[in-house]
Design a protein around this motif. Structure first.
Motif, mmCIF file in Angstrom:
data_model
loop_
_atom_site.group_PDB
_atom_site.id
_atom_site.type_symbol
_atom_site.label_atom_id
_atom_site.label_comp_id
_atom_site.label_asym_id
_atom_site.label_seq_id
_atom_site.Cartn_x
_atom_site.Cartn_y
_atom_site.Cartn_z
ATOM 1 N N ASN A 1 31.666 29.560 11.339
ATOM 2 C CA ASN A 1 32.593 28.843 11.019
ATOM 3 C C ASN A 1 33.647 28.212 12.251
ATOM 4 O O ASN A 1 34.603 27.985 11.969
ATOM 5 N N SER A 2 32.840 29.364 13.018
ATOM 6 C CA SER A 2 33.682 29.362 14.679
ATOM 7 C C SER A 2 33.589 28.089 14.923
ATOM 8 O O SER A 2 34.461 26.981 15.769
ATOM 9 N N GLY A 3 32.038 27.404 15.273
ATOM 10 C CA GLY A 3 32.038 26.103 15.890
ATOM 11 C C GLY A 3 32.357 24.449 14.632
ATOM 12 O O GLY A 3 33.419 23.636 15.144
ATOM 13 N N ILE A 4 32.761 25.306 13.365
ATOM 14 C CA ILE A 4 32.993 23.845 12.350
ATOM 15 C C ILE A 4 34.772 23.946 12.911
ATOM 16 O O ILE A 4 35.085 22.831 12.927
ATOM 17 N N TYR A 5 35.469 25.161 12.729
ATOM 18 C CA TYR A 5 36.867 25.426 13.414
ATOM 19 C C TYR A 5 37.478 24.580 14.303
ATOM 20 O O TYR A 5 37.825 23.194 14.600
ATOM 21 N N GLY A 6 36.236 25.058 14.919
ATOM 22 C CA GLY A 6 36.783 24.457 16.743
ATOM 23 C C GLY A 6 36.704 22.861 16.980
ATOM 24 O O GLY A 6 37.530 22.715 17.600
ATOM 25 N N ALA B 1 39.942 31.417 19.161
ATOM 26 C CA ALA B 1 41.393 31.968 18.971
ATOM 27 C C ALA B 1 41.506 32.040 17.233
ATOM 28 O O ALA B 1 41.130 32.919 16.805
ATOM 29 N N TYR B 2 41.423 31.077 17.288
ATOM 30 C CA TYR B 2 41.979 30.245 15.401
ATOM 31 C C TYR B 2 40.743 30.673 14.279
ATOM 32 O O TYR B 2 40.832 31.355 13.598
ATOM 33 N N ALA B 3 39.293 30.774 14.602
ATOM 34 C CA ALA B 3 38.390 30.091 14.179
ATOM 35 C C ALA B 3 38.131 31.982 14.023
ATOM 36 O O ALA B 3 38.431 32.836 12.801
ATOM 37 N N PRO B 4 38.172 33.353 15.048
ATOM 38 C CA PRO B 4 37.350 34.270 14.598
ATOM 39 C C PRO B 4 39.045 35.057 13.771
ATOM 40 O O PRO B 4 38.891 35.600 13.336
ATOM 41 N N SER B 5 40.001 34.914 14.190
ATOM 42 C CA SER B 5 41.107 34.899 13.610
ATOM 43 C C SER B 5 41.242 34.924 12.194
ATOM 44 O O SER B 5 40.982 35.421 11.127
ATOM 45 N N LEU B 6 40.872 33.527 11.580
ATOM 46 C CA LEU B 6 40.816 33.613 10.398
ATOM 47 C C LEU B 6 39.453 33.515 9.911
ATOM 48 O O LEU B 6 39.613 34.117 8.213
ATOM 49 N N TYR B 7 38.590 34.037 10.674
ATOM 50 C CA TYR B 7 37.211 34.324 9.978
ATOM 51 C C TYR B 7 37.948 35.863 9.374
ATOM 52 O O TYR B 7 37.641 36.510 8.231
ATOM 53 N N VAL C 1 41.463 26.665 21.695
ATOM 54 C CA VAL C 1 42.545 27.691 21.278
ATOM 55 C C VAL C 1 41.415 27.669 19.818
ATOM 56 O O VAL C 1 41.590 28.273 19.276
ATOM 57 N N GLY C 2 40.980 26.159 19.466
ATOM 58 C CA GLY C 2 40.530 26.381 17.812
ATOM 59 C C GLY C 2 39.045 26.949 17.380
ATOM 60 O O GLY C 2 39.154 28.053 16.796
ATOM 61 N N THR C 3 37.987 26.803 18.492
ATOM 62 C CA THR C 3 37.369 27.562 18.894
ATOM 63 C C THR C 3 37.079 29.760 18.645
ATOM 64 O O THR C 3 36.417 29.798 18.068
#
Length: 183
Positions: free
Chosen positions: A20-25, A69-75, A65-67
């Motif tokens: 998920n982190s890789g895809i979102y990043g 910060a955002y991705a772990p927070s969303l997950y 930021v995407g990989t």
């Protein structure tokens, strides 16, 4: 294409957080690249004789930021939210929407503006957040409330990552556009 989808599905099952982190990043990078391509190569080129080059350091900041910060927070957020409020009852969906928009969105907008300001070594790390938070939040409500209503009502949990990825890509384009606006 089916091999790619099978491989992605297998990775999501084995390593959901990392995948998920890789895809979102990648989606975040793609959104900033699209914005730069549109603004620097297509729109500007029509009016100027000289093409502007893609700003790869900025794309790198969006990747961070995407990989990371955002991705772990969303997950973590959606795992908690779906665990705390399972199901698709209207009352449950309203709770999820309110929590999502009133808790997660302000946090993510702060991460976006302040995180990028830190990575850009801006003099005032909070100035852009102060100026752009309210207009960005308003547009976020108009975008995410319908998108999340559809998500929580219609999309099966196993397909939410893909759905949120598509919505996230569109929303990241909106954020990139807001970021690009003069202060």
């Amino acid at each position: 294409m089916s091999r790619l989808l099978k491989a992605a599905s297998k990775l999501l099952q084995k390593h959901p957080f990392l995948t998920n982190s890789g895809i979102y990043g990648c989606l975040y990078v793609g959104a900033e690249y699209c914005q730069q391509l549109l603004s620097k190569k297509i729109l500007v080129h029509r009016f100027e004789a000289e093409k502007n080059e893609i700003d790869y350091p900025t794309i790198g900041r969006y990747a961070v930021v995407g990989t990371f910060a955002y991705a772990p927070s969303l997950y973590m957020w959606y795992n908690w939210l779906d665990g705390r409020y399972p199901g698709t009852l209207h009352r449950t969906i309203v709770k999820k929407l309110i929590l999502d928009q009133c808790i997660l969105t302000p946090y993510l907008l702060c991460v976006f503006y302040v995180g990028l300001a830190l990575l850009e070594s801006a003099d005032n790390k909070f100035e852009e957040l102060r100026l752009k938070f309210v207009p960005t939040f308003k547009v976020s409500c108009m975008f995410w409330l319908p998108a999340q209503t559809f998500n929580f009502l219609i999309i099966p949990p196993r397909f939410r990552v893909i759905y949120m990825g598509v919505c996230g890509f569109m929303w990241a384009n909106v954020l990139c556009w807001f970021k690009r606006q003069p202060q």
